[in-house]
Every structure is written in C-alpha cells, then in structure tokens.
Design a protein around this motif. Structure first.
Motif, mmCIF file in Angstrom:
data_model
loop_
_atom_site.group_PDB
_atom_site.id
_atom_site.type_symbol
_atom_site.label_atom_id
_atom_site.label_comp_id
_atom_site.label_asym_id
_atom_site.label_seq_id
_atom_site.Cartn_x
_atom_site.Cartn_y
_atom_site.Cartn_z
ATOM 1 N N ILE A 1 0.833 -1.208 0.000
ATOM 2 C CA ILE A 1 0.000 0.000 0.000
ATOM 3 C C ILE A 1 0.861 1.249 0.000
ATOM 4 O O ILE A 1 0.624 2.183 -0.766
ATOM 5 N N ARG A 2 1.888 1.275 0.828
ATOM 6 C CA ARG A 2 2.745 2.459 0.906
ATOM 7 C C ARG A 2 3.544 2.683 -0.379
ATOM 8 O O ARG A 2 3.691 3.809 -0.837
ATOM 9 N N ALA B 1 2.658 1.594 -3.402
ATOM 10 C CA ALA B 1 1.684 1.963 -4.438
ATOM 11 C C ALA B 1 1.279 3.426 -4.290
ATOM 12 O O ALA B 1 1.182 4.153 -5.288
ATOM 13 N N GLU B 2 1.062 3.863 -3.068
ATOM 14 C CA GLU B 2 0.705 5.264 -2.830
ATOM 15 C C GLU B 2 1.830 6.179 -3.282
ATOM 16 O O GLU B 2 1.590 7.222 -3.888
ATOM 17 N N ARG B 3 3.067 5.782 -3.038
ATOM 18 C CA ARG B 3 4.209 6.596 -3.447
ATOM 19 C C ARG B 3 4.265 6.709 -4.969
ATOM 20 O O ARG B 3 4.471 7.798 -5.502
ATOM 21 N N ARG B 4 4.066 5.581 -5.675
ATOM 22 C CA ARG B 4 4.079 5.621 -7.150
ATOM 23 C C ARG B 4 2.943 6.496 -7.677
ATOM 24 O O ARG B 4 3.127 7.280 -8.610
ATOM 25 N N ALA B 5 1.764 6.363 -7.083
ATOM 26 C CA ALA B 5 0.617 7.157 -7.518
ATOM 27 C C ALA B 5 0.846 8.644 -7.251
ATOM 28 O O ALA B 5 0.513 9.496 -8.075
ATOM 29 N N ARG B 6 1.422 8.958 -6.105
ATOM 30 C CA ARG B 6 1.692 10.362 -5.771
ATOM 31 C C ARG B 6 2.726 10.959 -6.727
ATOM 32 O O ARG B 6 2.590 12.105 -7.170
#
Length: 93
Positions: free
Chosen positions: A52-53, A55-60
């Motif tokens: 999750i962390r 994936a969130e970093r890539r999305a951000r």
C-alpha cells in the motif's frame, strides 16, 4: 487499528526508509520472511502495508508529475494534457 496493524505499518515504514537508503529492493521480502517465521498473520499485514505504501508513493509521483506538466502547459496557453498512467489503457476506464 489494532496493535498488530500499528506495529506492522510502523515496521513497513521503517523498512521502506531503509530500502531507499540502502538501495536494497529485496529488504521488504527478507523482513517479511523473518516476521513470518514467528507470526504469519503479522507477515500478511506487513506485506499489505508495504504494498500500500509503495503503491501510494508511485501514484503520488504520477500525480505530482501530471500536475507539474499540466500547469506548465496552462502557463504556455495550451490545454492541459489528459492524465495517462504509464502502461494503462485509460480509454477503457
């Protein structure tokens, strides 16, 4: 959030920081294996927190880059480009 969730998420945060500092992409996997040897349920929660962390970093990063590009286009009097995620077929979303 349970104690297991909190501890697993904190461990995930620390492991990601260490992974970045050391350039060791395999570190989360190795830590998960150590954790799973004594607590399979904690291992699952840890793995989910890492996923999750990251994936969130890539999305951000994607979002920030898109906004930067769109704002630059607007400054130049152009239309902002559509957000197209790398490797995706956004036409079918």
């Amino acid at each position: 959030m349970s104690v297991v969730d909190e501890l697993s998420d904190k461990l995930a945060q620390d492991v990601i920081k260490a992974m970045d500092a050391l350039g060791d992409e395999q570190l989360p996997e190795q830590v998960a294996n150590v954790l799973g040897a004594s607590s399979p349920s904690s291992e699952e929660i840890f793995r989910a927190a890492v996923r999750i962390r990251l994936a969130e970093r890539r999305a951000r990063l994607f979002l920030n880059e898109h906004v930067k590009t769109a704002l630059e286009a607007k400054k130049q009097g152009k239309d902002a480009p559509k957000a197209l995620a790398p490797g995706s077929d956004n036409e079918n979303l």
